[in-house]
Write a protein that holds these residues in place. Structure first.
Motif, PDB file in Angstrom:
ATOM      1  N   LYS A 205       0.994  -1.174  -0.004  1.00 52.47           N
ATOM      2  CA  LYS A 205       0.038  -0.083   0.005  1.00 52.47           C
ATOM      3  C   LYS A 205       0.942   1.220   0.016  1.00 52.47           C
ATOM      4  N   ASN A 206       2.235   1.252  -0.193  1.00 48.15           N
ATOM      5  CA  ASN A 206       2.915   2.286  -0.031  1.00 48.15           C
ATOM      6  C   ASN A 206       2.847   3.003   0.966  1.00 48.15           C
ATOM      7  N   GLN A 207       2.678   2.545   2.162  1.00 48.65           N
ATOM      8  CA  GLN A 207       2.460   3.378   3.305  1.00 48.65           C
ATOM      9  C   GLN A 207       3.761   3.779   4.036  1.00 48.65           C
ATOM     10  N   SER A 208       3.498   4.844   4.809  1.00 43.79           N
ATOM     11  CA  SER A 208       4.772   5.362   5.332  1.00 43.79           C
ATOM     12  C   SER A 208       4.766   5.121   6.756  1.00 43.79           C
ATOM     13  N   LEU A 209       5.758   4.383   7.548  1.00 40.68           N
ATOM     14  CA  LEU A 209       5.779   4.019   8.912  1.00 40.68           C
ATOM     15  C   LEU A 209       6.706   4.825   9.895  1.00 40.68           C
ATOM     16  N   GLN A 210       6.232   5.338  10.763  1.00 41.03           N
ATOM     17  CA  GLN A 210       7.143   6.330  11.524  1.00 41.03           C
ATOM     18  C   GLN A 210       6.993   5.332  13.065  1.00 41.03           C
ATOM     19  N   PHE A 211       8.186   4.644  13.439  1.00 42.96           N
ATOM     20  CA  PHE A 211       8.282   3.822  14.456  1.00 42.96           C
ATOM     21  C   PHE A 211       9.383   4.448  15.372  1.00 42.96           C
ATOM     22  N   LYS A 238      -4.768  -2.020   7.403  1.00 41.36           N
ATOM     23  CA  LYS A 238      -5.964  -2.292   6.559  1.00 41.36           C
ATOM     24  C   LYS A 238      -6.708  -1.242   6.445  1.00 41.36           C
ATOM     25  N   TYR A 239      -6.898  -0.219   7.237  1.00 40.65           N
ATOM     26  CA  TYR A 239      -7.790   0.910   7.211  1.00 40.65           C
ATOM     27  C   TYR A 239      -7.273   2.008   6.700  1.00 40.65           C
ATOM     28  N   THR A 240      -6.049   2.032   6.500  1.00 43.31           N
ATOM     29  CA  THR A 240      -5.338   3.250   6.113  1.00 43.31           C
ATOM     30  C   THR A 240      -4.993   3.168   4.610  1.00 43.31           C
ATOM     31  N   PRO A 241      -5.595   4.134   3.798  1.00 40.54           N
ATOM     32  CA  PRO A 241      -5.271   4.465   2.393  1.00 40.54           C
ATOM     33  C   PRO A 241      -3.568   4.116   1.842  1.00 40.54           C
ATOM     34  N   ASN A 242      -3.711   3.888   0.657  1.00 40.53           N
ATOM     35  CA  ASN A 242      -2.095   4.231   0.202  1.00 40.53           C
ATOM     36  C   ASN A 242      -1.658   5.400   0.263  1.00 40.53           C
ATOM     37  N   GLU A 243      -0.377   5.205   0.614  1.00 38.34           N
ATOM     38  CA  GLU A 243       0.691   6.307   0.724  1.00 38.34           C
ATOM     39  C   GLU A 243       0.172   7.422   2.036  1.00 38.34           C
ATOM     40  N   LYS A 244      -0.561   6.897   2.970  1.00 36.33           N
ATOM     41  CA  LYS A 244      -0.803   7.749   3.959  1.00 36.33           C
ATOM     42  C   LYS A 244       0.375   6.970   5.232  1.00 36.33           C
ATOM     43  N   LYS A 245       0.205   7.587   6.390  1.00 36.59           N
ATOM     44  CA  LYS A 245       1.040   7.169   7.508  1.00 36.59           C
ATOM     45  C   LYS A 245       0.671   6.448   8.545  1.00 36.59           C
ATOM     46  N   ILE A 246       1.400   5.456   9.299  1.00 45.18           N
ATOM     47  CA  ILE A 246       1.118   4.975  10.316  1.00 45.18           C
ATOM     48  C   ILE A 246       2.193   5.289  11.493  1.00 45.18           C
ATOM     49  N   ASP A 260      -2.989   6.085  13.088  1.00 45.46           N
ATOM     50  CA  ASP A 260      -2.920   5.922  11.678  1.00 45.46           C
ATOM     51  C   ASP A 260      -3.558   7.287  11.017  1.00 45.46           C
ATOM     52  N   GLU A 261      -3.445   7.398   9.810  1.00 41.77           N
ATOM     53  CA  GLU A 261      -4.247   8.577   8.973  1.00 41.77           C
ATOM     54  C   GLU A 261      -5.302   7.684   8.206  1.00 41.77           C
ATOM     55  N   GLY A 262      -6.043   6.814   8.669  1.00 39.96           N
ATOM     56  CA  GLY A 262      -6.830   6.031   8.110  1.00 39.96           C
ATOM     57  C   GLY A 262      -8.374   6.685   7.668  1.00 39.96           C
ATOM     58  N   ILE A 263      -9.216   5.816   7.404  1.00 37.36           N
ATOM     59  CA  ILE A 263     -10.510   6.398   7.328  1.00 37.36           C
ATOM     60  C   ILE A 263     -11.235   6.559   8.492  1.00 37.36           C
ATOM     61  N   GLY A 317      -8.265   9.674  10.779  1.00 37.95           N
ATOM     62  CA  GLY A 317      -7.478   8.721  11.440  1.00 37.95           C
ATOM     63  C   GLY A 317      -7.894   8.273  12.876  1.00 37.95           C
ATOM     64  N   THR A 318      -7.416   7.113  13.392  1.00 34.62           N
ATOM     65  CA  THR A 318      -7.598   6.783  14.570  1.00 34.62           C
ATOM     66  C   THR A 318      -6.305   6.582  15.573  1.00 34.62           C
ATOM     67  N   SER A 319      -6.436   6.899  16.732  1.00 30.24           N
ATOM     68  CA  SER A 319      -5.487   6.560  18.030  1.00 30.24           C
ATOM     69  C   SER A 319      -5.948   5.578  18.770  1.00 30.24           C
ATOM     70  N   PHE A 320      -4.998   4.359  19.196  1.00 30.19           N
ATOM     71  CA  PHE A 320      -5.113   3.371  19.980  1.00 30.19           C
ATOM     72  C   PHE A 320      -3.904   3.631  21.263  1.00 30.19           C
ATOM     73  N   ILE A 321      -4.512   3.994  22.363  1.00 29.47           N
ATOM     74  CA  ILE A 321      -3.630   4.228  23.289  1.00 29.47           C
ATOM     75  C   ILE A 321      -3.710   3.071  24.435  1.00 29.47           C
ATOM     76  N   ILE A 322      -2.821   2.071  24.577  1.00 29.30           N
ATOM     77  CA  ILE A 322      -2.687   0.953  25.173  1.00 29.30           C
ATOM     78  C   ILE A 322      -1.862   1.391  26.656  1.00 29.30           C
ATOM     79  N   ARG A 323      -2.647   1.032  27.625  1.00 25.69           N
ATOM     80  CA  ARG A 323      -1.842   1.319  28.920  1.00 25.69           C
ATOM     81  C   ARG A 323      -2.083   0.345  29.734  1.00 25.69           C
TER      82      ARG A 323
END
Length: 328
Positions: A205-211, A238-246, A260-263, A317-323
């Protein structure tokens, strides 16, 4: 306690009602018979306490009987029932005993059936992994398959493997698998493993990942924590379009953020995304959505003692914060 108060109130009303009825009845009879008022009052004064005592004693035995019946609700075998010489109560106990036996037999049969179905599913899914792995090798080594076509076939094979793993993990949880091994877990290491396993999805999906490799070391079970994080990361891709960031990062020694920068997720769906089979507005637009992935995440989080906060804006987009919950 509330039912006891209601019963006591009913008894009091019963006493008052009987007393008034007797008073008016006797008073009416004496009035019609033209009996002197003094005699009428003497009779009433003598009769009413006797009637009231009768009602009180009768109500007392009713309350005692009610409390005995209420205790029976907590009994799980006939051996626990109180001894009694009352024929009616003995018959109730026989009925209850038969009902308990039938219920226990039904529960045993249902539990055996459930285990059998789960075992069959688990065996079937383990067995099907073999031909899938063989198919993957054939595709990877297929010299006459064009590069792009081979890659697309591998993407689909990996998707099948992912869904199978999802189901196997769900069955393991449903079977009450408590094989927890609590150790120090370097979450940076397990996230790298997850990204390596699922690189095909991100690359396709040519997504950009910032880890940001600053994730905390947590005290948890490595295997289940990895499964939980993988589900969230895979969903993000899966729910982030092509060329968007995670983004995968941390802001404290106890949390992990997957953004993510998803839907996005509809605001009304956020509180239900961890329910089994729930796909929401987003999932209804995708035929492959099963609603099992995030249900699995919620179950594992409870198992490991994590809380998960979800923030989302539709289309952004969506954010999951796991604590990890810290005991005071």
């Amino acid at each position: 306690m509330k039912n006891d108060m209601k019963l006591t109130f009913k008894v009091a009303i019963s006493i008052l009602r009987v007393t008034l009825f007797i008073t008016f009845l006797v008073g009416g009879i004496f009035y019609l018979e033209d009996i002197p008022i003094k005699v009428s009052l003497d009779v009433l004064i003598t009769a009413i306490p006797t009637i009231v005592l009768y009602v009180i004693f009768r109500s007392y035995f009713k309350i005692a009987y009610y409390k005995r019946l209420k205790k029976i609700r907590t009994f799980t075998s006939i051996k626990q029932l109180p001894n009694t010489n009352d024929l009616i109560e003995l018959e109730y106990q026989r009925i209850l005993s038969d009902s308990l036996k039938k219920t226990a037999d039904q529960v045993t049969k249902l539990e055996a059936s459930r285990r059998d179905i789960h075992d069959r599913y688990a065996i079937w899914m383990h067995n099907i992994k073999v031909p899938i792995a063989a198919l993957q090798l054939m595709v990877e080594n297929g010299g006459n398959i064009e590069g792009d076509k081979r890659y697309r076939m591998l993407v689909q094979i990996n998707a099948i493997k992912s869904y199978l793993s999802e189901m196997l993990n769900l069955i393991s949880l449903r079977n009450g698998n408590n094989d927890l091994k609590i150790t120090k877990v370097d979450t940076n290491t397990i996230v790298r493993h997850i990204l390596k396993r699922n690189s095909w999805m991100i690359i396709s999906k040519n997504q950009s990942l910032q880890f940001s490799a600053n994730l905390p070391i947590l005290i948890s079970d490595r295997r289940w924590l990895e499964i939980m994080l993988e589900q969230i990361i895979v969903n993000a891709s899966k729910y982030t379009p092509n060329e968007k960031k995670i983004y995968i990062k941390s802001t404290s020694s106890k949390n992990i953020i997957i953004q993510d920068e998803g839907i996005g997720i509809d605001e009304n769906d956020i509180k239900r995304i961890f329910e089994t089979g729930f796909t929401g507005e987003t999932g209804r637009d995708r035929i492959e959505a099963t609603g099992l992935g995030l249900y699995l995440v919620g179950e594992i989080a409870r198992k490991l003692g994590f809380s998960i906060d979800v923030a989302s804006v539709k289309g952004q987009g969506t954010s999951f914060i796991i604590r990890q919950k810290v005991e005071e």
